[in-house]
Design a protein around this motif. Structure first.
Motif, PDB file in Angstrom:
ATOM      1  N   ILE A   1      -1.390  15.171  58.142  1.00 12.26           N
ATOM      2  CA  ILE A   1      -0.302  14.448  57.459  1.00 12.26           C
ATOM      3  C   ILE A   1      -0.404  12.952  57.773  1.00 12.26           C
ATOM      4  CG2 ILE A   1       2.220  14.092  57.399  1.00 12.26           C
ATOM      5  CD1 ILE A   1       2.577  17.089  57.682  1.00 12.26           C
ATOM      6  N   ARG A   2      -0.797  12.658  59.011  1.00 12.67           N
ATOM      7  CA  ARG A   2      -0.904  11.242  59.402  1.00 12.67           C
ATOM      8  C   ARG A   2      -2.072  10.521  58.744  1.00 12.67           C
ATOM      9  NH1 ARG A   2       1.173  12.747  64.608  1.00 12.67           N
ATOM     10  NH2 ARG A   2      -0.939  13.156  65.305  1.00 12.67           N
ATOM     11  N   LEU A   3      -2.938  11.279  58.049  1.00 15.13           N
ATOM     12  CA  LEU A   3      -4.005  10.607  57.287  1.00 15.13           C
ATOM     13  C   LEU A   3      -3.423   9.741  56.176  1.00 15.13           C
ATOM     14  CD1 LEU A   3      -6.565  13.520  56.733  1.00 15.13           C
ATOM     15  CD2 LEU A   3      -6.867  11.550  58.230  1.00 15.13           C
ATOM     16  N   GLY A   4      -2.203  10.098  55.745  1.00 14.40           N
ATOM     17  CA  GLY A   4      -1.592   9.407  54.614  1.00 14.40           C
ATOM     18  C   GLY A   4      -1.162   7.991  54.954  1.00 14.40           C
ATOM     19  N   ARG A   5      -0.925   7.212  53.902  1.00 16.18           N
ATOM     20  CA  ARG A   5      -0.467   5.829  54.061  1.00 16.18           C
ATOM     21  C   ARG A   5       0.935   5.808  54.653  1.00 16.18           C
ATOM     22  NH1 ARG A   5       0.964   3.242  49.724  1.00 16.18           N
ATOM     23  NH2 ARG A   5       0.712   4.909  48.200  1.00 16.18           N
ATOM     24  N   ASP A   6       1.260   4.693  55.282  1.00 20.05           N
ATOM     25  CA  ASP A   6       2.608   4.492  55.807  1.00 20.05           C
ATOM     26  C   ASP A   6       3.604   4.332  54.669  1.00 20.05           C
ATOM     27  OD1 ASP A   6       2.365   4.679  58.453  1.00 20.05           O
ATOM     28  OD2 ASP A   6       2.220   2.521  58.851  1.00 20.05           O
ATOM     29  N   GLU A   7       4.791   4.826  54.906  1.00 21.83           N
ATOM     30  CA  GLU A   7       5.881   4.567  53.980  1.00 21.83           C
ATOM     31  C   GLU A   7       7.158   4.786  54.769  1.00 21.83           C
ATOM     32  OE1 GLU A   7       6.359   7.345  50.773  1.00 21.83           O
ATOM     33  OE2 GLU A   7       7.917   6.119  49.844  1.00 21.83           O
ATOM     34  N   ASP A   8       8.094   3.848  54.693  1.00 22.25           N
ATOM     35  CA  ASP A   8       9.310   3.980  55.489  1.00 22.25           C
ATOM     36  C   ASP A   8      10.314   4.876  54.765  1.00 22.25           C
ATOM     37  OD1 ASP A   8      11.242   3.779  57.379  1.00 22.25           O
ATOM     38  OD2 ASP A   8      11.960   1.806  56.729  1.00 22.25           O
ATOM     39  N   ARG A   9      10.612   6.003  55.357  1.00 16.99           N
ATOM     40  CA  ARG A   9      11.635   6.896  54.807  1.00 16.99           C
ATOM     41  C   ARG A   9      12.713   7.156  55.848  1.00 16.99           C
ATOM     42  NH1 ARG A   9      10.256  10.300  50.096  1.00 16.99           N
ATOM     43  NH2 ARG A   9       9.074   8.882  48.760  1.00 16.99           N
ATOM     44  N   THR A  10      13.024   6.137  56.657  1.00 16.66           N
ATOM     45  CA  THR A  10      14.015   6.347  57.708  1.00 16.66           C
ATOM     46  C   THR A  10      15.316   5.607  57.424  1.00 16.66           C
ATOM     47  OG1 THR A  10      13.055   4.497  58.933  1.00 16.66           O
ATOM     48  CG2 THR A  10      12.287   6.697  59.520  1.00 16.66           C
TER      49      THR A  10
ATOM     50  N   TRP B   1       2.086   9.634  53.583  1.00 14.86           N
ATOM     51  CA  TRP B   1       2.294  10.798  54.458  1.00 14.86           C
ATOM     52  C   TRP B   1       3.319  11.746  53.867  1.00 14.86           C
ATOM     53  CZ3 TRP B   1       7.126  11.878  56.278  1.00 14.86           C
ATOM     54  CH2 TRP B   1       8.064  10.835  56.274  1.00 14.86           C
ATOM     55  N   LYS B   2       4.279  11.192  53.103  1.00 16.51           N
ATOM     56  CA  LYS B   2       5.318  12.057  52.521  1.00 16.51           C
ATOM     57  C   LYS B   2       4.725  12.948  51.430  1.00 16.51           C
ATOM     58  CE  LYS B   2       9.460  13.718  51.932  1.00 16.51           C
ATOM     59  NZ  LYS B   2       9.378  14.478  50.716  1.00 16.51           N
ATOM     60  N   ASN B   3       3.811  12.406  50.626  1.00 19.68           N
ATOM     61  CA  ASN B   3       3.131  13.241  49.635  1.00 19.68           C
ATOM     62  C   ASN B   3       2.450  14.421  50.330  1.00 19.68           C
ATOM     63  OD1 ASN B   3       1.990  10.211  48.061  1.00 19.68           O
ATOM     64  ND2 ASN B   3       3.754  11.443  47.460  1.00 19.68           N
ATOM     65  N   LEU B   4       1.868  14.146  51.504  1.00 19.85           N
ATOM     66  CA  LEU B   4       1.116  15.178  52.224  1.00 19.85           C
ATOM     67  C   LEU B   4       2.053  16.197  52.874  1.00 19.85           C
ATOM     68  CD1 LEU B   4      -1.684  12.921  53.774  1.00 19.85           C
ATOM     69  CD2 LEU B   4      -1.538  13.932  51.502  1.00 19.85           C
ATOM     70  N   MET B   5       3.180  15.708  53.397  1.00 21.37           N
ATOM     71  CA  MET B   5       4.167  16.651  53.932  1.00 21.37           C
ATOM     72  C   MET B   5       4.711  17.536  52.815  1.00 21.37           C
ATOM     73  SD  MET B   5       7.739  15.981  55.939  1.00 21.37           S
ATOM     74  CE  MET B   5       7.304  15.834  57.650  1.00 21.37           C
ATOM     75  N   ASP B   6       4.914  16.940  51.637  1.00 18.18           N
ATOM     76  CA  ASP B   6       5.320  17.711  50.456  1.00 18.18           C
ATOM     77  C   ASP B   6       4.377  18.895  50.242  1.00 18.18           C
ATOM     78  OD1 ASP B   6       7.479  16.160  49.743  1.00 18.18           O
ATOM     79  OD2 ASP B   6       6.567  15.264  47.965  1.00 18.18           O
ATOM     80  N   ALA B   7       3.071  18.619  50.361  1.00 16.41           N
ATOM     81  CA  ALA B   7       2.078  19.655  50.074  1.00 16.41           C
ATOM     82  C   ALA B   7       2.205  20.816  51.059  1.00 16.41           C
ATOM     83  CB  ALA B   7       0.667  19.070  50.129  1.00 16.41           C
ATOM     84  N   TYR B   8       2.431  20.509  52.340  1.00 20.09           N
ATOM     85  CA  TYR B   8       2.587  21.568  53.342  1.00 20.09           C
ATOM     86  C   TYR B   8       3.931  22.294  53.192  1.00 20.09           C
ATOM     87  CZ  TYR B   8      -1.530  20.378  56.173  1.00 20.09           C
ATOM     88  OH  TYR B   8      -2.805  20.184  56.631  1.00 20.09           O
TER      89      TYR B   8
ATOM     90  N   MET C   1       0.386  20.327  43.932  1.00 20.44           N
ATOM     91  CA  MET C   1       0.764  20.437  45.346  1.00 20.44           C
ATOM     92  C   MET C   1      -0.190  21.353  46.110  1.00 20.44           C
ATOM     93  SD  MET C   1       3.052  18.319  44.942  1.00 20.44           S
ATOM     94  CE  MET C   1       3.108  18.089  46.712  1.00 20.44           C
ATOM     95  N   MET C   2      -0.571  22.468  45.496  1.00 23.44           N
ATOM     96  CA  MET C   2      -1.471  23.413  46.185  1.00 23.44           C
ATOM     97  C   MET C   2      -2.856  22.797  46.381  1.00 23.44           C
ATOM     98  SD  MET C   2      -0.207  26.898  44.261  1.00 23.44           S
ATOM     99  CE  MET C   2      -1.379  28.035  45.012  1.00 23.44           C
ATOM    100  N   ASP C   3      -3.327  22.044  45.389  1.00 18.63           N
ATOM    101  CA  ASP C   3      -4.624  21.372  45.526  1.00 18.63           C
ATOM    102  C   ASP C   3      -4.582  20.345  46.652  1.00 18.63           C
ATOM    103  OD1 ASP C   3      -5.746  22.772  43.453  1.00 18.63           O
ATOM    104  OD2 ASP C   3      -5.427  21.208  41.947  1.00 18.63           O
ATOM    105  N   THR C   4      -3.456  19.623  46.736  1.00 22.95           N
ATOM    106  CA  THR C   4      -3.334  18.611  47.790  1.00 22.95           C
ATOM    107  C   THR C   4      -3.377  19.286  49.161  1.00 22.95           C
ATOM    108  OG1 THR C   4      -2.023  17.264  46.281  1.00 22.95           O
ATOM    109  CG2 THR C   4      -1.915  16.688  48.608  1.00 22.95           C
ATOM    110  N   ARG C   5      -2.688  20.415  49.287  1.00 21.71           N
ATOM    111  CA  ARG C   5      -2.729  21.125  50.575  1.00 21.71           C
ATOM    112  C   ARG C   5      -4.131  21.692  50.835  1.00 21.71           C
ATOM    113  NH1 ARG C   5       1.236  25.583  53.394  1.00 21.71           N
ATOM    114  NH2 ARG C   5      -0.170  26.018  55.139  1.00 21.71           N
TER     115      ARG C   5
END
Lengths: 454, 267
Positions: free
Chosen positions: A32-41, A312-319, A346-350
């Motif tokens: 998941i950390r492979l993904g780009r930064d994005e602030d979602r806090t 990273w959020k796109n990647l967390m979405d996939a999981y 989503m399944m392809d991304t995972r």
């Protein structure tokens, strides 16, 4: 002696399960950390509220009330029966039997009865869910219609449901055999004042003809099957679509809060556009050389070709995706027979993330380029080109996954990095550049519509 | 009606600025509203309503240009930001504060996406604008409504509905006209796209079994509606093509909500 051996084996089982879960958890987190930064806090209160409603409260599930109720039974069963698992684990470690019973008196049978009712509910619902897949053949799950529903996703779903049925049967028959032993007066199984339990009493006739040593053997087997099953299930989760039971919560917490229609801005493009229009100067030697440019962490690529280019959020979405297919069932492109299926995105991304994870593990923690990319080897151009950006998939997802955000980024890569767009789109682009309208009309004629009015 | 004798005014920002005046609201016409023959009639209907109610408005005229939405959705962020930045310069040059537009795509882009590029305006879709004129009593549904009891179904535009959660304003307008509003099964947040968004309008559809607008028009015709109400120029084209494809032009009409209001006012 056998008692101590069981305790040692139990501790070893817990240690092994914990090790496997931690190893998988770290691998998933690192991909998941492979993904780009994005602030979602930002706006934590709003995020907590959405998490309470959508994740804990399962608000979006209730778009389909019957299935939502069935799902709720499993969800409550999962959470509440876990209180019993705490006692089981302590009994396992300490070699005790129903450790909590003497301290909780009347509350104890009350709680066990609740667990049993839930266990029966979970069992029935799991049978119902199997029936939906294999007898009613709910369209969303059929491989003839959706090519992403291949062998593994279907097997995965069946494995989860069967494990849950086995776990619940183990729990109920364990209680039943245990009660029969208690009523026979076996010393180890005595708990003062405990009556047969509400559901497992119906299983007791099965065991009443057994001799005591066979009963003790079954009681042990059921107890072990139940707790080892839970541990195996916890490890299996991390490989399965069932990971949503954990990730749904953070995934919903980090939801996009902006209106669905808002597409993410690309600040790196903004800088270039401002320079091109003469609105700002390129940064040359005005800054002290030791201060890096604020966007120096941004990869030198527009849009996304592979998972590392997504956030990273796109990647967390996939999981977090459970492959329920509500997105695809609502997708106008999919409904009309186009190749696009948001669930497949989503399944392809995972799948890509899992492949990268395996590759990294096999190469001593270093990803060895396999010559593949998400766009091209997993997701095809025809899929992303079919999207109408209608946001129906985003609207439908019960855990706020956003397939559209991935599609947009893949399109940006094709168009901006490779200048690959359908010919008619290129025509639209040049009309926009030359006439400031997507069609071939002269900008001077833009106000002609008012002519008949004045 | 006095509107037949009073010519409609369509002042431009340049004219108003030359007189040192500022309008209450800028009417952002959009490319379809400016160039598409069918949607030009919606632009005119809306302008007639603005005139009849006495709203102090202006348009940009030839100074307006595409918001950049189709380029952005297709993946061309450069082109989008070029368009957006130039538009923001024009809008800010005139000190624009409030914008009304009939196009949900323009609406979404101006409202949600221009702020990140420095363009901050109060942006209203014409459905919300018309609804508030009705609520304020400035548009009064008259006796002998031409739409009284007519079966009308409203097709939600994705960029108005899901994108910006505007579901009730267009329906409230139709109800104010005493129309018999019938809903399609897929409506509001479950509304089915007409098939035009995301740049699809500007290319051929990908291979499939059916066109999306046909799937949608079958659902709309299934309600038995005599008219289909839309609130988006692209939905207008897709739904009109759908009606033609089903050879129902004679008995089923597609109108924008502004046209319903204008007709009901005898404009």
């Amino acid at each position: 002696m056998i008692g101590y051996l069981q305790q040692v084996l139990f501790l070893a089982a817990i240690a092994l399960a914990s090790y496997l879960i931690l190893r998988r958890g770290r691998l998933i987190a690192s991909t998941i950390r492979l993904g780009r930064d994005e602030d979602r806090t930002d706006r934590p209160q709003e995020r907590l509220k959405i998490m309470a409603l959508v994740a804990f409260g399962q608000k979006k599930m209730f778009a389909k009330p019957l299935v939502a109720f069935m799902h709720l039974v499993i969800y409550l069963g999962f959470i509440i029966i876990n209180i019993e698992v705490l006692e089981i684990i302590l009994d396992g470690i300490l070699g005790t039997h129903r450790l909590f019973a003497p301290y909780t008196s009347a509350l104890y049978p009350f709680l066990i009865n609740i667990f049993e009712v839930l266990a029966l509910g979970v069992l029935l619902v799991c049978v119902g869910f199997l029936a939906r897949r294999y007898l009613l053949k709910v369209a969303r799950f059929q491989p003839e219609r959706y090519r992403e529903m291949g062998r593994w996703p279907r097997t995965d779903a069946a494995i989860i449901l069967v494990i849950e049925i086995v776990l619940m049967l183990a729990f109920l028959t364990w209680n039943a055999s245990d009660t029969v032993l208690r009523l026979r007066g076996d010393e180890h199984y005595q708990v003062a004042g405990l009556q047969p339990f509400i559901v497992s009493q119906w299983f007791m006739p099965l065991f009443e003809g057994w001799n005591t040593s066979a009963l003790i053997a079954y009681e042990r087997v059921a107890w072990w099957a139940h707790i080892l099953g839970i541990m195996a299930f916890a490890v299996y989760l991390s490989y399965s679509k069932h990971l949503h039971i954990l990730l749904a919560f953070p995934n919903v917490y980090f939801s996009k809060l902006a209106p669905k229609g808002e597409m993410q801005n690309m600040p790196e493009v903004t800088n270039e556009v401002k320079i091109m229009l003469g609105l700002s100067q390129p940064e040359v030697a005005t800054d002290a050389p030791e201060t890096p440019a604020p966007d120096s962490g941004v990869p030198g690529k527009f849009g996304a070709k592979d998972v590392m280019d997504l956030t990273w959020k796109n990647l967390m979405d996939a999981y977090s995706c459970t492959e329920c297919g509500r997105c695809t069932a609502a997708c106008p492109a999919s409904i009309t027979g186009k190749k696009l299926s948001p669930r497949k995105i989503m399944m392809d991304t995972r799948d890509r993330l899992e492949d990268i994870g395996r590759n990294t593990q096999a190469n001593g923690g270093e990803f060895k380029d396999d010559g593949k990319t998400l766009l091209g080897d997993y997701i095809l151009d025809e899929e992303i080109l079919a999207c109408t950006s209608c946001q129906a998939c985003v609207q439908e997802c019960p855990v706020n996954i956003n397939p559209l955000d991935i599609i947009y980024q893949l399109r940006r890569y094709r168009v901006m990095e490779e200048s690959k767009a359908p010919g008619l789109w290129n025509g639209m682009f040049s009309n926009l550049e030359n006439n400031q309208a997507p069609w071939k009309f002269s900008p001077a004629d833009r106000f002609n519509w008012a002519e008949g009015l004045k | 009606m006095t509107t037949e004798t009073t010519p409609c005014q369509v002042p431009t920002m340049a004219e108003l600025a030359a007189r040192g005046e500022t309008p209450d609201v800028l009417f952002w016409v959009g490319c379809a509203g400016s160039f598409d023959d069918r949607y030009k009639r919606v632009t005119i209907a809306f302008v007639k309503i603005l005139n009849a109610v006495g709203i102090k408005f202006a348009v940009l005229g030839t100074e307006e240009s595409c918001t950049g939405d189709p380029a952005r959705r297709a993946g061309n962020e450069f082109l989008f930001q070029m368009q957006a930045t130039m538009n923001i310069q024009v809008l800010d040059g005139y000190g624009i504060k409030k914008i009304v537009t009939a196009c949900p795509h323009c609406f979404n882009t101006l409202k949600n996406e221009y702020p990140a590029l420095g363009g901050n305006y109060e942006v209203v879709h014409h459905s919300t604008f018309l609804q508030s004129l009705i609520n304020e009593g400035r548009i009064k549904p008259q006796d002998g409504q031409p739409f009284k009891g007519r079966r009308i179904t409203f097709h939600d535009s994705c960029y108005l509905g899901r994108a910006n959660k505007i579901y009730e304003a267009p329906r409230a307008i139709l109800e104010a006209l005493d129309a018999d509003l019938v809903e399609m099964k897929r409506s509001r947040s479950q509304g089915l796209c007409c098939g035009a968004g995301g740049g699809q309008y500007f290319k051929e559809p990908e291979p499939g079994k059916k066109d999306i607008n046909i799937e949608r028009i079958e659902e709309a015709l299934g309600t038995g509606a005599q008219a289909i109400a839309v609130a988006c120029p692209f939905c207008m084209t897709m739904m009109t093509d759908g009606v033609k494809n089903k050879e129902r032009e004679a008995d089923v009409k597609v109108y924008d909500i502004a046209e319903f209001v204008a007709q009901a006012q005898g404009l």
